[in-house]
Scaffold this motif. Sequence first.
Motif, PDB file in Angstrom:
ATOM      1  N   LEU A 189     -70.942 -20.984  12.189  1.00  0.00           N
ATOM      2  CA  LEU A 189     -69.966 -21.246  11.136  1.00  0.00           C
ATOM      3  C   LEU A 189     -68.569 -20.823  11.552  1.00  0.00           C
ATOM      4  N   ARG A 190     -68.450 -19.693  12.186  1.00  0.00           N
ATOM      5  CA  ARG A 190     -67.129 -19.148  12.521  1.00  0.00           C
ATOM      6  C   ARG A 190     -66.397 -20.002  13.528  1.00  0.00           C
ATOM      7  N   ARG A 191     -67.127 -20.675  14.393  1.00  0.00           N
ATOM      8  CA  ARG A 191     -66.459 -21.566  15.343  1.00  0.00           C
ATOM      9  C   ARG A 191     -65.712 -22.674  14.618  1.00  0.00           C
ATOM     10  N   ASP A 192     -66.301 -23.162  13.539  1.00  0.00           N
ATOM     11  CA  ASP A 192     -65.639 -24.234  12.793  1.00  0.00           C
ATOM     12  C   ASP A 192     -64.563 -23.700  11.860  1.00  0.00           C
ATOM     13  N   THR A 193     -64.825 -22.594  11.148  1.00  0.00           N
ATOM     14  CA  THR A 193     -63.801 -22.089  10.232  1.00  0.00           C
ATOM     15  C   THR A 193     -62.578 -21.579  10.974  1.00  0.00           C
ATOM     16  N   SER A 194     -62.736 -21.215  12.235  1.00  0.00           N
ATOM     17  CA  SER A 194     -61.602 -20.683  13.001  1.00  0.00           C
ATOM     18  C   SER A 194     -60.511 -21.716  13.220  1.00  0.00           C
ATOM     19  N   GLY A 195     -60.868 -23.002  13.203  1.00  0.00           N
ATOM     20  CA  GLY A 195     -59.892 -24.041  13.514  1.00  0.00           C
ATOM     21  C   GLY A 195     -59.635 -24.211  14.989  1.00  0.00           C
ATOM     22  N   PHE A 196     -60.349 -23.481  15.830  1.00  0.00           N
ATOM     23  CA  PHE A 196     -60.068 -23.559  17.261  1.00  0.00           C
ATOM     24  C   PHE A 196     -60.591 -24.834  17.904  1.00  0.00           C
ATOM     25  N   VAL A 197     -61.612 -25.456  17.326  1.00  0.00           N
ATOM     26  CA  VAL A 197     -62.161 -26.649  17.979  1.00  0.00           C
ATOM     27  C   VAL A 197     -61.124 -27.775  17.990  1.00  0.00           C
ATOM     28  N   GLY A 225     -50.798 -15.163   4.378  1.00  0.00           N
ATOM     29  CA  GLY A 225     -52.250 -15.134   4.435  1.00  0.00           C
ATOM     30  C   GLY A 225     -52.756 -14.819   5.820  1.00  0.00           C
ATOM     31  N   ARG A 226     -53.957 -15.293   6.118  1.00  0.00           N
ATOM     32  CA  ARG A 226     -54.631 -14.932   7.347  1.00  0.00           C
ATOM     33  C   ARG A 226     -54.893 -16.180   8.168  1.00  0.00           C
ATOM     34  N   ALA A 227     -54.708 -16.095   9.467  1.00  0.00           N
ATOM     35  CA  ALA A 227     -54.990 -17.228  10.339  1.00  0.00           C
ATOM     36  C   ALA A 227     -56.458 -17.249  10.699  1.00  0.00           C
ATOM     37  N   ARG A 228     -57.138 -18.345  10.359  1.00  0.00           N
ATOM     38  CA  ARG A 228     -58.528 -18.472  10.740  1.00  0.00           C
ATOM     39  C   ARG A 228     -58.610 -19.241  12.043  1.00  0.00           C
ATOM     40  N   GLY A 229     -57.562 -19.565  12.723  1.00  0.00           N
ATOM     41  CA  GLY A 229     -57.671 -20.314  13.934  1.00  0.00           C
ATOM     42  C   GLY A 229     -56.533 -20.224  14.831  1.00  0.00           C
ATOM     43  N   ASP A 265     -65.385 -31.257  10.376  1.00  0.00           N
ATOM     44  CA  ASP A 265     -66.319 -30.131  10.469  1.00  0.00           C
ATOM     45  C   ASP A 265     -65.671 -28.842   9.978  1.00  0.00           C
ATOM     46  N   ALA A 266     -64.391 -28.641  10.324  1.00  0.00           N
ATOM     47  CA  ALA A 266     -63.696 -27.428   9.900  1.00  0.00           C
ATOM     48  C   ALA A 266     -63.555 -27.389   8.378  1.00  0.00           C
ATOM     49  N   LEU A 267     -63.211 -28.515   7.770  1.00  0.00           N
ATOM     50  CA  LEU A 267     -63.082 -28.558   6.313  1.00  0.00           C
ATOM     51  C   LEU A 267     -64.419 -28.287   5.640  1.00  0.00           C
ATOM     52  N   ALA A 268     -65.506 -28.838   6.187  1.00  0.00           N
ATOM     53  CA  ALA A 268     -66.833 -28.591   5.618  1.00  0.00           C
ATOM     54  C   ALA A 268     -67.236 -27.133   5.777  1.00  0.00           C
ATOM     55  N   ALA A 269     -66.886 -26.531   6.907  1.00  0.00           N
ATOM     56  CA  ALA A 269     -67.229 -25.125   7.129  1.00  0.00           C
ATOM     57  C   ALA A 269     -66.479 -24.217   6.169  1.00  0.00           C
ATOM     58  N   VAL A 270     -65.245 -24.563   5.857  1.00  0.00           N
ATOM     59  CA  VAL A 270     -64.493 -23.781   4.874  1.00  0.00           C
ATOM     60  C   VAL A 270     -65.215 -23.799   3.528  1.00  0.00           C
ATOM     61  N   ARG A 271     -65.756 -24.944   3.156  1.00  0.00           N
ATOM     62  CA  ARG A 271     -66.500 -24.995   1.890  1.00  0.00           C
ATOM     63  C   ARG A 271     -67.686 -24.035   1.920  1.00  0.00           C
ATOM     64  N   ARG A 272     -68.385 -23.978   3.038  1.00  0.00           N
ATOM     65  CA  ARG A 272     -69.497 -23.038   3.147  1.00  0.00           C
ATOM     66  C   ARG A 272     -68.986 -21.600   3.079  1.00  0.00           C
ATOM     67  N   GLU A 273     -67.857 -21.321   3.696  1.00  0.00           N
ATOM     68  CA  GLU A 273     -67.278 -19.982   3.626  1.00  0.00           C
ATOM     69  C   GLU A 273     -66.935 -19.609   2.185  1.00  0.00           C
ATOM     70  N   ILE A 274     -66.397 -20.570   1.443  1.00  0.00           N
ATOM     71  CA  ILE A 274     -66.077 -20.326   0.039  1.00  0.00           C
ATOM     72  C   ILE A 274     -67.352 -20.068  -0.766  1.00  0.00           C
ATOM     73  N   GLU A 275     -68.391 -20.848  -0.510  1.00  0.00           N
ATOM     74  CA  GLU A 275     -69.655 -20.643  -1.212  1.00  0.00           C
ATOM     75  C   GLU A 275     -70.192 -19.229  -0.971  1.00  0.00           C
ATOM     76  N   LEU A 276     -70.096 -18.758   0.262  1.00  0.00           N
ATOM     77  CA  LEU A 276     -70.557 -17.405   0.573  1.00  0.00           C
ATOM     78  C   LEU A 276     -69.696 -16.366  -0.140  1.00  0.00           C
ATOM     79  N   ARG A 277     -68.405 -16.611  -0.226  1.00  0.00           N
ATOM     80  CA  ARG A 277     -67.538 -15.689  -0.957  1.00  0.00           C
ATOM     81  C   ARG A 277     -67.948 -15.637  -2.424  1.00  0.00           C
TER      82      ARG A 277
END
Length: 339
Positions: A175-183, A335-339, A149-161
């Motif tokens: 979306l942010r719950r998954d891109t954060s990597g916290f799950v 870089g930046r920590a997303r999780g 789920d996190a990898l798929a959410a990153v793709r959506r984040e990239i698409e938005l960028r």
Amino acid sequence: MALPGPAAPPALPVTARHHPEAGRLTRHAQEWAERFELIHGAEGARRLARGAPARLAAAMLPDAAQPEADLAACWMTWTFFLDDAYEEGPDGTATAWSAVSDTFRPLLAWQPAPPGAPPLFRALGDLMDRLRRHTSPAWRRRFSGHLADALAAVRREIELRETGVPPTLAEYRTLRRDTSGFVPTLDILEVCHRAELPPALYDAPAYQDVLRAAIDTNAWSNDLYSLDKEVACGLVTNLVLILEHERGLTRAAARRTARTMIEDRAADLTRALHRLPPGDAPVNRCATAVAHLVAGWLEWHARGTDRYAAPAPGPAPVPSARTDPDLLPGRRAPGRARG
């Protein structure tokens, strides 16, 4: 623990502490990163030290058992390099990231990394091999699903960028719950406390309320710290930017609104902790560890890292996680920590 700005930190039911073996965890994670060629040489070690992912693990999991705490320090280190691979490197396009995600599929099925795989994949293969020794098949299925789920959410984040248009606040919350990597990180929290939760306890609404409030508090606070870095990287999935766009706020007003939202979610976390059934010892043990994780996350952001400095103009090209056999994120600005 204060968030950027003059206001007080959000109220939490616990205070930040550090793992008593924090120094050893840092050394272990550096040696691990060197062994899997995530970093090379003194400069790579210095950059890793400035980002301080192992110190983050020590702050988030002050009571973690050994050797599981070592694993957590390496996991947090790996997530930093994963973020770097798409935020600043050539894997930051939707097409490239889809190829990266495809390469991860054998690992998500708990198969070994293939011979000759790039460092990022071999390192994850090592982590998953270590996790396998401590977990049940049910936990492994859950963790693999969360990482996918996190990898798929990153793709959506990239698409938005790529479009340059922030998501709606409603989409961002999920979306942010998954891109954060916290799950998946919270799955590893159970391993570190030797308190794996069976599906019935993990999926209980009361415990899920704790997890969601904790993830939101952490992810949204990260957005405040990483705003300048994300703007420099072209990312649009930042709470402050979304509030600006959707509500027509100034940057300062959006920051204040984000702070209020974070404080509200921290209060939700405290209420959710109090609603847990007192007789579920494993759930309460994990929930207390979740609260410490949030406190440690905020403390690390305030005092433990310089990971969120905007990249210098004209950064050197970043190797691809997918194709480069010698991925060296330590050679560039952190870089930046997303999780």
